[in-house]
Design a protein around this motif. Structure first.
Motif, short mmCIF file in Angstrom:
data_model
loop_
_atom_site.label_atom_id
_atom_site.label_comp_id
_atom_site.label_asym_id
_atom_site.label_seq_id
_atom_site.Cartn_x
_atom_site.Cartn_y
_atom_site.Cartn_z
N ILE A 284 0.84 -1.20 0.00
CA ILE A 284 0.00 0.00 0.00
C ILE A 284 0.88 1.26 0.00
CG2 ILE A 284 -1.88 -1.16 1.22
CD1 ILE A 284 -1.14 0.46 3.71
N SER B 194 0.21 5.58 0.55
CA SER B 194 -0.68 6.70 0.80
C SER B 194 0.11 8.00 0.79
CB SER B 194 -1.40 6.56 2.16
OG SER B 194 -2.26 7.68 2.38
N ASN C 207 0.15 -4.77 3.83
CA ASN C 207 -1.07 -4.94 4.59
C ASN C 207 -1.70 -6.30 4.32
OD1 ASN C 207 -3.01 -3.46 6.40
ND2 ASN C 207 -4.44 -4.03 4.78
N ASN D 68 -6.82 -7.22 2.23
CA ASN D 68 -7.24 -6.03 1.51
C ASN D 68 -8.61 -6.22 0.86
OD1 ASN D 68 -4.78 -4.53 2.03
ND2 ASN D 68 -3.78 -5.96 0.63
N SER E 51 -11.56 -3.22 -2.09
CA SER E 51 -10.77 -3.36 -0.86
C SER E 51 -11.45 -2.71 0.34
CB SER E 51 -9.35 -2.79 -1.00
OG SER E 51 -9.31 -1.40 -0.77
N PHE F 175 -10.28 -0.57 2.25
CA PHE F 175 -10.00 0.86 2.32
C PHE F 175 -11.14 1.68 1.71
CE2 PHE F 175 -5.87 -1.22 2.35
CZ PHE F 175 -5.21 -0.56 3.38
N THR G 41 -7.42 1.82 -6.11
CA THR G 41 -7.09 3.17 -5.66
C THR G 41 -8.33 3.80 -5.03
OG1 THR G 41 -5.47 3.47 -7.43
CG2 THR G 41 -6.28 5.45 -6.35
N VAL H 77 -4.99 6.44 -1.38
CA VAL H 77 -4.27 5.20 -1.09
C VAL H 77 -4.34 4.32 -2.33
CG1 VAL H 77 -6.29 4.06 -0.07
CG2 VAL H 77 -3.99 3.25 0.50
N ILE I 134 -3.36 0.30 -3.64
CA ILE I 134 -3.11 -1.04 -3.13
C ILE I 134 -2.85 -1.99 -4.28
CG2 ILE I 134 -4.00 -2.88 -1.63
CD1 ILE I 134 -6.09 0.18 -1.80
#
Length: 392
Positions: A35, A37, A49, A52, A134, A136, A351, A383, A385
């Motif tokens: 990841i 950010s 991470n 995800n 994900s 996020f 993203t 972020v 990933i």
């Protein structure tokens, strides 16, 4: 030797026959990635991470046929961090879910244990944070629990059979506090529909004393005692200031329609943290709320396209608007690509971008706070990933 082999074979066949109507399966997911950010507490972040697209896990599930269309069943599911080997869900050994119950073809399924609420069951699957985008990509702070940040302890749950594409269910969690039946109580109900290209669902969730019963229901939480302790709410400034709420309420709906290789989807939720300042304790009310409610509308639209049998493309937008005691607003956009190397293994790139404005739960100017990340020092945060997932 021949006699011994014959005896062992006879015993083996007898055991197999005795358990022919039972089954136990081991299953799991291992998901890890890189990841990046642009702003985590004012600094760029390069990291790795676990979990995800889906939380890394292993589990056991089993059934026993009791006859007459009735089965006994159980599930024991552990969450873990592939990067460190640590237990997930705040240190619980089977923190994702663990339950036992009975299932009938005619009457439905009843289970007891640590389980998912009806918002998760009937609407969560329509949010892209629970699909290709994900964790996020959860709605800010996962304030509506659509990607299942929280499970429910001490829960009794019922799920109906399917009738013409419809099914329904509900959950009730006992607070377990002597002389205070409603304290720490959680209940939820939901209805789902699936027929042909159309899927839809609605769910309702009501949580008493959420700092303890919902956000503090794992091994490492600050428990609800005679002397209440600090907040169990997440660090996300979207909701971190609302730990003193007496009730958290979520009303959610979602749907999806598939035509050819394309699917369009949408979700809506209204989340309220009611009677702020009611639950006392150190650190629970940093802003000094003495009543009122924090409320949020959150709406998401999404589109995904199966470009080839192996390649999935996705795009989505979510708008979350606060009202009541604060007025924070969050615009969030998501893009994703998922490539399947096989039925069980895929690689992905996602993203998430978020922009914040207004005043957040801490009483300060809102900053971007993408799920799972430390808040940005500004109103913007992004972020990216890239990872791999394997199912077994």
């Amino acid at each position: 030797m021949k006699k011994a082999a014959l005896v062992l074979t006879t015993i083996s066949l007898s055991v197999s026959s005795a358990y022919a109507q039972s089954s136990i399966a081991l299953y799991g997911i291992v998901d890890a990635g890189f990841i990046y950010s642009n702003n985590v507490g004012g600094q760029k972040l390069y990291s790795m991470n676990s979990g995800n697209l889906q939380g890394s896990r292993w589990g056991l599930r089993g059934t026993e046929d009791l006859g007459g269309g009735v089965k006994a069943l159980f599930v024991m599911e552990n969450g873990f961090n592939i990067m460190t080997g640590a237990l997930g869900q705040g240190g619980d050994e089977f923190g994702r879910q663990v339950y036992v119950g009975l299932s009938s073809n005619q009457l439905g399924t009843a289970t007891l244990g640590r389980q998912y609420d009806s918002v998760v069951d009937y609407t969560g699957g329509f949010a892209v944070g629970a699909q290709w985008a994900s964790s996020f990509a959860a709605h800010p702070g996962d304030l509506d629990n659509m990607i299942n940040t929280n499970r429910v302890n001490n829960a009794v749950k019922y799920t109906s059979p399917t009738f013409g594409g419809f099914k329904f269910g509900g959950l009730y969690s006992l607070g377990g506090v002597a002389g205070q039946f409603n304290r720490n109580q959680i209940w939820s109900v939901g209805v789902g529909y699936s027929q042909g290209p159309l899927q839809a669902g609605v769910g309702y969730l009501n949580v008493k004393d959420p700092n303890y019963s919902f956000w503090g229901n794992n091994a490492n939480s600050r428990t609800d005692t005679a002397t209440p302790t600090a907040s169990n709410f997440p660090a996300s400034r979207v909701i971190s200031g609302y730990a003193s709420a007496q009730t958290q309420q979520v009303i959610a709906a979602g749907g999806a329609y598939t035509f050819g290789a394309a699917t369009v989807g949408a979700t809506y939720s209204n989340t309220q943290f009611k009677d702020l300042g009611t639950v006392a304790g150190a650190g629970l009310n940093p802003v000094g709320y003495t009543g009122g409610s924090a409320k949020f509308h959150s709406a998401e639209i999404s589109f995904k396209y199966q470009l080839t049998p192996a390649l999935l493309l996705g795009a989505a937008y979510d708008y979350t608007k606060g009202y009541g005691v604060n007025d924070a607003k969050y615009h969030q956009g998501m893009l994703g690509v998922d490539y399947f190397l096989s039925k069980r293994t895929d690689v992905y790139v996602d993203t998430v971008y978020q922009h914040a404005s207004g005043t957040d739960s801490t009483g300060r100017s809102a900053v971007a706070s993408i799920n799972l990340l430390t808040p940005s020092s500004t109103s913007n945060q992004i972020v990216a990933i890239a990872g791999i997932r394997h199912k077994f």
